[in-house]
Structure formats: C-alpha cells, structure tokens
Design an enzyme around this catalytic site. Structure first.
Site: not given
Length: 526
Positions: A261, A279
């Site tokens: 990420e 997220h």
C-alpha cells in the site's frame, strides 16, 4: 523535566488537546522523513502514530528517552515490536476505537458483492439499463465464514446473524463458551473453506496468518464463494485470488487492504467480480475521533501513573488497578534484585507466588517486576518491558502461582529461584497499604526494609560476631543504618542484612569475610 509526546502522523486535534489538558507537553509534526524523525525523537517520552510513521529498530536506537509508542488504530505491523521490547519501550494500540467502523465496512462490501453494486452503478450511469445482467444473491440463509472472531469479527458475526445468516468461525483463540456467547459455530479452517458462501477476514497479520488464504486454501473453498478482507494485506495470496476469480472458483472478492500500500497497481484491478477500496475500514469521522482520544488517554495514563492499556508487549494494568498493585510491584522488584544479587546467574527458573490479599490482584505486573529486578542484576537498562525478553533469551522458565488462602501474613509475595543446587526462596509483605518488607530470606525468618546500599552476610551464630562486624565497619568509616538478623538454629547458620550509609569497597568486603565465623559477604544495592 516535563513529559513530552510527539504526534508524528495526522490525527484528530482532540488527541493533542487531551495531552495538554493532562499537563503533558505535545508537538504535532506529521509528515517528517525517517531521518528528520530520527533527529528529534530523542527528546520525547511518548510517540503517537497512525499508519504513516514506521517505528524501526534504527529509529528506536535514537529514542533515548522514549517509554511508549501508541498506535491510533489496530494494526501495528509498522512497529518493530521485538526491537521496542528490547529497548524497554511499551507498544500500545487502540483495538476498539474503529471496531464498529471496520465491521460495518466489511458488511457493506459483502452487500456490494452480493448485489454487484459497483458494476451496476457504473453501467447505469453510463446510460445503460442492464437489469438482467446483474443477478445477485441473497444473504439470508447463506453461511458466513469468519477467519478471526475477536473484537471486530464478533461484531461482524452479530450483524450477520441479524441478517439471518449462519456463521462459522475459525479462530484458535476462540473458546467454546465464547463461540456460544456470540452465536457462532467454531470450526477448523478446512471446514470453514468447504462450507462458507462468504468468507471475511478479521485477524492480525502474523507469521502464522500470512497467506492464510493461499492458492491451496482458495482451491479448497466452496465453488462460487465470495471473499472480503478489511483486516490486513498479506492474508490473501493476491495472484492466486486473481486466478480463482478468473476460473470462477471465487465468484467475487472485495479488498480494502493490499499487501503493498498504497496499491497503485494490482493484478486484481479490472478483474470481473472484484471490488476494491483504499483502506477505508477505519475511515469514518467517529472512528478517527475515537482512536485519537483513546491513544492520547492511554499514553497519558501510562506516562503519568503507570497504567497500561492494550499493550502488545507487556501486561495490562488499568488506572484503577495501578494504585493497588504499585506497592506490590516495588516489593516484587526488590525481591527479584535480592535473588539476582545473591544467587547471581545460576538461576534456571523462577516461580512467583502470591497469597492472601495479593492473590486478588493482577499477578502479571508483579511477575514483570520480579523479572525486572532479577534481570537488572545482570544487564543495564532493564525494565518490565524488556525483562521478560531477556529472561527468555537466558532460557529462564517462569511460573506464576496464586494462593487464595492467608498464611502467616495477610498478604505475601514469594519468589522461588531454582538453581542446580536446589530451590532458594525469598518472601515479602506489605505493612499497612504500601510499606514493603522482606520477611523470609532463603527460609530464614528476617524482617528488613530493602533500601539503599546493604550487606548480605552469612555467618556462624556465635557470640562476638556483631561486635566484630560493627568494629570492622566503624574502622573503615562505614556507618550502620539498620541491622537485621535471623538464624536457622541456635549456634547454627545465621543471616544478617545490614543497611549502611555508603557502599563498602572490595577491601572492606575482604576484611568482613576475614571475621571469624563469616562464610559469605555480598554487597547489595536497592
């Protein structure tokens, strides 16, 4: 010196307000580079972070005053916990502040998968009316498989049961009683994979859980399963998931988290049946405020009064417990120091026993204090956080025993050290509410306050010993503060604990050892 805390990630302003309200100096410096953070971290006692700051071993090496790191959120994979423990730094998270938010996001993604909502939305807004193309499935009557049935997983289970789903759960830490309480059926992983129509993951990322939905596991799922992950990236083999979606083994998947990420590219992007969000599990106004408040309160409680909440590397000790347990921790630490200084590194195992009033307390901090005292005799910069790590490195076996009955004292802490020569015991109690006293030393009854420089002396119980001891100390300008004596039998072995105003030199200790009848002299410091 005032207590200082650094907030190194963007956080709700309420966090800084709480620190200031409680008299703690706080700096808000989000977005610092690792080098810039390392340059200033030595000034702070506490560090409050979210997911952007990475607390590495290198950063911790520069954090000379750091006592605690608090993660506003549940995931702590951006913190090197073993390195923090070795440095004696407490690591905390806030596992409950975003629980409902994350659980609701998982349920939202489950609905989105079941009814193909993103695809239907895009199609309709593109001017199409493909009503027959988007044939969904009902959730009612379907089986939801929970991988992880902790705080968030149990909330998801409650919502799913409200939707009239059946819920099965795989979680090695889920007891049968807890499974019954939350209304789920506890199963092994293979059973869950075979039965679940939907699978949702709610487990931390550890060595044991990494890749728990591997290529092999995905092949063993019920054909047409739908998978949701709002926990941590890395729990699912993303390449294998792509292949399973392409083959139809998996009918749909929704990921809020990715192994890397920010996920700017992924083999899953563009795959039919795949939904992704960036997220967002904890991204509600309520959750952002809640985790900020919780991390500020937890760090403040620890820095101001020693209360420990939601720590990952030491026992919890609530603000209510701390005042009651703290005197016992002081007693326990001194008992550990006594064992370490007298027995040395011959200790193979430690048993910590509490009885009477002490048996009603949280024993974990008491054990931690014993280990801190013991390991501090061998190593520098030891505290309750790194003492268990050091004890484990030494192969020290640690046991806890709780006795609800009272013995000769209304409350007692006993430490038994096992060596190759046998077991050696020391014990202490509290006079009043907070006045610790040693009452037994290696099975000899003796009452003493363990404080400052002292001498532990083993001698033959003969007339004239006390006079010779006092004379030798006096001739060397060492004043006796207190003198405590115990013996096994008349004329047999006796033990003296002598508090002195200054630490005797090696030459003085040698002179004391030369006194007739003296078998051993050990300088102590508390």
């Amino acid at each position: 010196m005032s207590i200082k805390v650094l907030i190194s990630d963007k956080m709700d302003p309420r966090a800084a307000e709480i620190f200031r309200e409680r008299g703690i100096e706080v700096d808000e410096r989000p977005g610092r580079s690792p080098d810039a953070l390392k340059a200033i971290i030595g000034d702070y006692h506490g560090l409050a972070i979210r997911s952007s700051t990475t607390v590495t071993a290198d950063l911790l090496e520069a954090a000379d005053n750091l006592k605690v790191v608090g993660r506003a959120g549940i995931g702590v994979d951006n913190i090197d916990i073993p390195a923090a423990s070795a440095r004696g730094v407490v690591v905390m998270n806030t596992p409950f502040g975003n629980s409902i938010t994350t659980a609701e996001h998982a349920i939202a993604l489950m609905f989105a998968l079941a009814r193909q909502l993103p695809e239907a939305d895009a199609s309709t807004q593109a001017g199409k009316w493909e009503k027959s193309k988007f044939m969904g499935v009902e959730l009612t009557g379907k089986t939801l498989g929970l991988i992880g049935a902790g705080n968030i997983g149990s909330i998801v289970a409650a919502r799913a049961l409200g939707l009239k789903m059946k819920v099965v759960a795989f979680d090695p830490f889920l007891s049968p009683e807890r499974a019954l309480e939350i209304g789920v059926e506890k199963v092994d992983l293979d059973t869950l994979l075979a039965r679940a129509d939907f699978i949702t993951l709610h487990t931390p990322l550890t060595d044991e859980t990494r890749g728990i939905l591997s290529r092999d596991a995905l092949a063993r799922t019920k054909k047409g399963v739908r998978i949701i992950n709002c926990a941590r990236g890395g729990l699912i083999d993303e390449a294998a998931l792509k292949d399973a979606l392409d083959s139809g083994q998996v009918a749909g998947a929704a990921l809020d988290v990715f192994e890397t990420e920010p996920a700017k590219e992924s083999p899953l992007f563009g795959t039919p049946g795949f939904i992704s969000t960036p997220h967002l599990g904890a991204s509600t106004r309520e959750a952002q405020v809640n985790v900020a408040i919780q991390v500020a309160e937890q760090l403040s409680d620890y820095l101001l009064n020693g209360a420990v909440s939601n720590a990952l590397n030491m026992p919890s000790l609530t603000a209510e417990e701390a005042p009651r347990v703290r005197p016992y921790m002081g007693l326990a630490e001194n008992l550990g120091k006594l064992v370490g200084q007298v027995i040395g590194d011959r200790v193979k195992a430690i048993a910590v026993e509490v009885e009477g009033d002490a048996a009603e307390l949280n024993i974990k901090p008491i054990t931690g204090a014993v280990l801190a005292g013991l390991m501090g005799s061998y190593s520098d910069s030891v505290n309750m956080v790194n003492a268990p790590v050091l004890a484990k490195d030494r192969g020290l076996d640690v046991k806890e025993v709780r006795h609800s009955h009272e013995g000769d004292y209304h409350t007692l802490v006993r430490v038994t050290a096992t060596t190759d020569e046998g077991k050696r015991r020391v014990a202490g109690t509290l006079f009043g509410a907070d006045n610790p006293r040693l009452v037994h030393i290696f099975d000899v009854g003796i009452e003493a306050e363990l404080s400052g420089p002292m001498l532990y002396i083993v001698n033959q119980d003969t007339p004239g010993f006390i006079g010779a001891l006092g004379t030798t100390l006096g001739e060397n300008d060492i004043n006796i503060a207190t003198f405590n004596l115990g013996r096994r039998t008349v004329g047999g072995e006796a033990v003296a604990l002598v508090a002195v105003d200054s630490q005797p030199s090696k030459d003085v200790v040698k002179k004391l050892c030369a006194i007739e009848g003296v078998r051993r002299v050990v300088p102590l410091r508390f």
